[in-house]
Motif scaffolding. Structure first.
Motif, PDB file in Angstrom:
ATOM      1  N   LYS A  28       0.629  -1.251   0.474  1.00 46.42           N
ATOM      2  CA  LYS A  28       0.055   0.377  -0.056  1.00 46.42           C
ATOM      3  C   LYS A  28       1.059   1.014   0.104  1.00 46.42           C
ATOM      4  O   LYS A  28       0.190   2.221  -0.423  1.00 46.42           O
ATOM      5  CB  LYS A  28      -0.666  -0.770   1.513  1.00 46.42           C
ATOM      6  CG  LYS A  28      -1.706  -1.358   1.316  1.00 46.42           C
ATOM      7  CD  LYS A  28      -2.896  -0.989   0.058  1.00 46.42           C
ATOM      8  CE  LYS A  28      -3.756  -2.069  -0.072  1.00 46.42           C
ATOM      9  NZ  LYS A  28      -4.796  -1.835  -0.617  1.00 46.42           N
TER      10      LYS A  28
ATOM     11  N   THR B  93      -2.124   5.340   9.408  1.00 45.12           N
ATOM     12  CA  THR B  93      -2.496   5.070   7.399  1.00 45.12           C
ATOM     13  C   THR B  93      -1.393   4.351   7.340  1.00 45.12           C
ATOM     14  O   THR B  93      -0.447   3.661   7.479  1.00 45.12           O
ATOM     15  CB  THR B  93      -2.439   6.287   6.993  1.00 45.12           C
ATOM     16  OG1 THR B  93      -0.989   7.118   6.360  1.00 45.12           O
ATOM     17  CG2 THR B  93      -3.804   7.316   7.482  1.00 45.12           C
ATOM     18  N   TYR B  94      -1.625   3.251   6.779  1.00 45.01           N
ATOM     19  CA  TYR B  94      -0.786   2.922   5.342  1.00 45.01           C
ATOM     20  C   TYR B  94       0.686   3.649   5.477  1.00 45.01           C
ATOM     21  O   TYR B  94       1.489   2.768   5.488  1.00 45.01           O
ATOM     22  CB  TYR B  94      -1.102   2.023   3.761  1.00 45.01           C
ATOM     23  CG  TYR B  94      -2.010   0.910   4.569  1.00 45.01           C
ATOM     24  CD1 TYR B  94      -1.622  -0.644   4.863  1.00 45.01           C
ATOM     25  CD2 TYR B  94      -3.449   0.887   3.937  1.00 45.01           C
ATOM     26  CE1 TYR B  94      -2.117  -1.491   5.098  1.00 45.01           C
ATOM     27  CE2 TYR B  94      -4.411  -0.287   3.863  1.00 45.01           C
ATOM     28  CZ  TYR B  94      -3.632  -1.575   5.033  1.00 45.01           C
ATOM     29  OH  TYR B  94      -4.459  -2.280   4.842  1.00 45.01           O
ATOM     30  N   GLU B  95       0.374   4.942   4.690  1.00 45.18           N
ATOM     31  CA  GLU B  95       1.385   5.546   4.260  1.00 45.18           C
ATOM     32  C   GLU B  95       2.383   5.838   5.587  1.00 45.18           C
ATOM     33  O   GLU B  95       3.329   6.058   5.655  1.00 45.18           O
ATOM     34  CB  GLU B  95       1.036   6.923   3.768  1.00 45.18           C
ATOM     35  CG  GLU B  95       0.383   6.338   2.342  1.00 45.18           C
ATOM     36  CD  GLU B  95      -1.175   5.949   2.093  1.00 45.18           C
ATOM     37  OE1 GLU B  95      -1.750   6.040   1.231  1.00 45.18           O
ATOM     38  OE2 GLU B  95      -1.781   6.516   3.313  1.00 45.18           O
TER      39      GLU B  95
ATOM     40  N   ARG C  23       2.217  -6.654  12.791  1.00 46.87           N
ATOM     41  CA  ARG C  23       1.083  -5.484  12.543  1.00 46.87           C
ATOM     42  C   ARG C  23       1.508  -4.206  12.987  1.00 46.87           C
ATOM     43  O   ARG C  23       2.370  -4.008  13.840  1.00 46.87           O
ATOM     44  CB  ARG C  23      -0.078  -6.039  13.567  1.00 46.87           C
ATOM     45  CG  ARG C  23      -1.104  -7.371  12.732  1.00 46.87           C
ATOM     46  CD  ARG C  23      -2.042  -7.378  13.820  1.00 46.87           C
ATOM     47  NE  ARG C  23      -2.445  -8.703  13.231  1.00 46.87           N
ATOM     48  CZ  ARG C  23      -2.257 -10.024  13.405  1.00 46.87           C
ATOM     49  NH1 ARG C  23      -1.213  -9.606  14.224  1.00 46.87           N
ATOM     50  NH2 ARG C  23      -2.837 -11.115  13.049  1.00 46.87           N
TER      51      ARG C  23
ATOM     52  N   ALA D 151       3.623   3.423   6.570  1.00 52.28           N
ATOM     53  CA  ALA D 151       4.960   2.807   5.651  1.00 52.28           C
ATOM     54  C   ALA D 151       7.219   3.590   6.343  1.00 52.28           C
ATOM     55  O   ALA D 151       8.157   2.763   6.194  1.00 52.28           O
ATOM     56  CB  ALA D 151       5.310   3.501   4.360  1.00 52.28           C
TER      57      ALA D 151
ATOM     58  N   ALA E  74       4.478  -0.772   3.351  1.00 51.50           N
ATOM     59  CA  ALA E  74       3.346  -1.190   4.572  1.00 51.50           C
ATOM     60  C   ALA E  74       2.105  -2.006   3.912  1.00 51.50           C
ATOM     61  O   ALA E  74       1.971  -1.661   2.364  1.00 51.50           O
ATOM     62  CB  ALA E  74       2.487  -0.298   5.240  1.00 51.50           C
ATOM     63  N   GLY E  75       1.231  -3.221   4.156  1.00 54.38           N
ATOM     64  CA  GLY E  75       0.470  -2.952   3.260  1.00 54.38           C
ATOM     65  C   GLY E  75      -0.351  -4.493   3.841  1.00 54.38           C
ATOM     66  O   GLY E  75      -0.069  -4.212   4.749  1.00 54.38           O
ATOM     67  N   GLU E  76      -1.926  -5.060   3.071  1.00 52.76           N
ATOM     68  CA  GLU E  76      -2.673  -5.790   3.308  1.00 52.76           C
ATOM     69  C   GLU E  76      -1.653  -7.513   3.343  1.00 52.76           C
ATOM     70  O   GLU E  76      -1.268  -7.976   2.131  1.00 52.76           O
ATOM     71  CB  GLU E  76      -3.539  -5.597   2.820  1.00 52.76           C
ATOM     72  CG  GLU E  76      -5.251  -6.674   2.948  1.00 52.76           C
ATOM     73  CD  GLU E  76      -6.250  -6.036   2.569  1.00 52.76           C
ATOM     74  OE1 GLU E  76      -7.477  -6.305   3.196  1.00 52.76           O
ATOM     75  OE2 GLU E  76      -6.457  -4.699   1.387  1.00 52.76           O
TER      76      GLU E  76
ATOM     77  N   ILE F 107       3.415  -4.523   8.372  1.00 51.67           N
ATOM     78  CA  ILE F 107       4.935  -4.072   7.923  1.00 51.67           C
ATOM     79  C   ILE F 107       6.015  -5.227   7.516  1.00 51.67           C
ATOM     80  O   ILE F 107       5.673  -5.773   8.548  1.00 51.67           O
ATOM     81  CB  ILE F 107       4.980  -2.089   8.952  1.00 51.67           C
ATOM     82  CG1 ILE F 107       5.629  -2.926   9.872  1.00 51.67           C
ATOM     83  CG2 ILE F 107       4.557  -1.102   8.578  1.00 51.67           C
ATOM     84  CD1 ILE F 107       6.429  -2.033  10.801  1.00 51.67           C
TER      85      ILE F 107
ATOM     86  N   LYS G 147      -3.229  -5.746   8.661  1.00 56.35           N
ATOM     87  CA  LYS G 147      -2.755  -4.284   8.127  1.00 56.35           C
ATOM     88  C   LYS G 147      -1.134  -4.920   8.482  1.00 56.35           C
ATOM     89  O   LYS G 147      -0.936  -4.306   9.702  1.00 56.35           O
ATOM     90  CB  LYS G 147      -3.579  -3.350   8.110  1.00 56.35           C
ATOM     91  CG  LYS G 147      -4.453  -3.005   8.102  1.00 56.35           C
ATOM     92  CD  LYS G 147      -5.080  -1.335   8.341  1.00 56.35           C
ATOM     93  CE  LYS G 147      -6.395  -1.435   7.491  1.00 56.35           C
ATOM     94  NZ  LYS G 147      -7.107   0.012   7.797  1.00 56.35           N
TER      95      LYS G 147
ATOM     96  N   LYS H  86       3.405   5.100  -2.648  1.00 61.42           N
ATOM     97  CA  LYS H  86       2.096   4.161  -2.953  1.00 61.42           C
ATOM     98  C   LYS H  86       2.351   3.191  -3.070  1.00 61.42           C
ATOM     99  O   LYS H  86       2.577   3.419  -4.474  1.00 61.42           O
ATOM    100  CB  LYS H  86       1.404   5.217  -3.350  1.00 61.42           C
ATOM    101  CG  LYS H  86       0.531   6.392  -2.412  1.00 61.42           C
ATOM    102  CD  LYS H  86      -0.292   7.553  -3.065  1.00 61.42           C
ATOM    103  CE  LYS H  86      -0.996   8.087  -2.108  1.00 61.42           C
ATOM    104  NZ  LYS H  86      -2.408   8.620  -3.182  1.00 61.42           N
TER     105      LYS H  86
END
Length: 331
Positions: A33, A128-130, A122, A133, A59-61, A79, A77, A330
């Motif tokens: 993400k 947020t993902y941003e 986690r 990260a 970071a991601g799903e 990292i 969620k 992103k």
């Protein structure tokens, strides 16, 4: 899926397309993400001798789990850890050899990333993902520098923080949250004003105040600071030593001013100073750092966000040193 690879000897990255890979029973796969860039990524791009996926941080799903994975489920969620194998305890030579985005260990600048479930964690739910990260390198490094050394910071102490890049801005936020007084140095009055808004106690422009070590001493009534978050390296270490109090600590993190220089060891000897080398952190430290972020509702500061196709622009912006906080790409 698309991913980037560093091209050895060319100081360049290229985007390629790959087929998705099958998971081992102890692995998970995440859909990226967001990823963030560090100064280390610039150096790696310049010196690597083999193709490797860049960026240690992302970071991601979770989109797939191996048959024996019990710690994660699809939709979590997460990292990736900077050191995929460093779970706890001291850093060893073997653990050091395996860090994301360098050597033979691919980084996070890929639309999908697979790896052992133990190499992911986690992140706090309020991020947020941003924002998440930015945690695996810069964030936890600041945490390590302040609170995970053999002489951790205590409420009421004073920390001198160099610059306003990723690690330094995290250090400002953590110092403010944990009741530390901070002295932030930068060459930009605009950035120093932002540092003040984040909670910096004092600021010094090192361009207009060449002897910032003396200025730091003056701000502490001649006693000196308790801790220096040292990101400059050889070019700033001598003044950092001068600015410290007796039994003070240097958390040595960066080499922004280079690796060559003459260091006078006399202050280390006469003031019984401690110099701790800080190279990111273990999963156990990352866990404690995440808890601190959640407890104090700390949100990382992101200066600028780029699209996945603009990854090379993110490198150039990081090199410009115009940023305050972190730079994100992103997924």
């Amino acid at each position: 899926m698309k991913q980037y690879q560093i091209q050895p000897g060319k100081d360049a990255i290229k985007q390629i397309e790959l087929d998705a890979v099958a998971l081992a029973e102890d692995e998970i796969k995440i859909q990226l993400k967001a990823a963030s860039i560090n100064y280390r990524d610039i150096i790696t791009r310049q010196v690597t001798k083999q193709e490797v996926v860049p960026f240690s941080d992302g970071a991601g799903e979770v989109v797939e789990i191996g048959s024996k994975v019990t710690d994660f489920k699809v939709g979590d969620k997460v990292i990736g850890l900077f050191f995929p194998q460093w779970m706890d305890g001291p850093l060893t030579a073997d653990l050091f050899k395996n860090s994301r985005g360098a050597g033979k260990c691919d980084g996070m600048l890929s639309q999908q990333i697979s790896g052992k479930a133990s190499s992911f964690i986690r992140f706090p739910e309020h991020l947020t993902y941003e924002q998440a990260a930015t945690l695996p390198c810069a964030g936890v490094t600041a945490w390590h520098a302040l609170f995970e050394t053999p002489q951790p910071a205590k409420k009421g102490q004073t920390v001198l923080i160099q610059g306003t890049g990723g690690v330094s801005v995290f250090a400002i936020q953590l110092a403010n949250a944990f009741g530390l007084k901070s002295i932030v140095i930068s060459s930009s009055d605009e950035k120093l004003a932002k540092a003040k808004k984040l909670g910096a106690t004092h600021t010094i422009n090192y361009k207009t105040t060449e002897h910032w070590d003396k200025a730091a001493l003056d701000l502490t009534q001649g006693e000196g600071v308790d801790i220096v978050v040292e990101v400059g390296g050889a070019g700033t270490l001598e003044k950092s030593l001068n600015a410290l109090k007796v039994n003070g600590v240097v958390s040595l993190i960066g080499i922004l001013t280079g690796v060559e220089g003459k260091i006078n060891p006399f202050p280390i000897l006469t003031k019984s100073l401690r110099v701790f080398g800080i190279y990111v952190a273990s999963k156990a430290m990352q866990t404690r750092f995440h808890q601190a972020l959640a407890d104090h509702n700390i949100k990382p500061i992101i200066d600028k966000t780029f699209e996945f196709e603009q990854a090379d622009e993110a490198y150039q912006y990081q090199k410009s040193a115009k940023h305050f906080g972190k730079i994100v790409v992103k997924g």
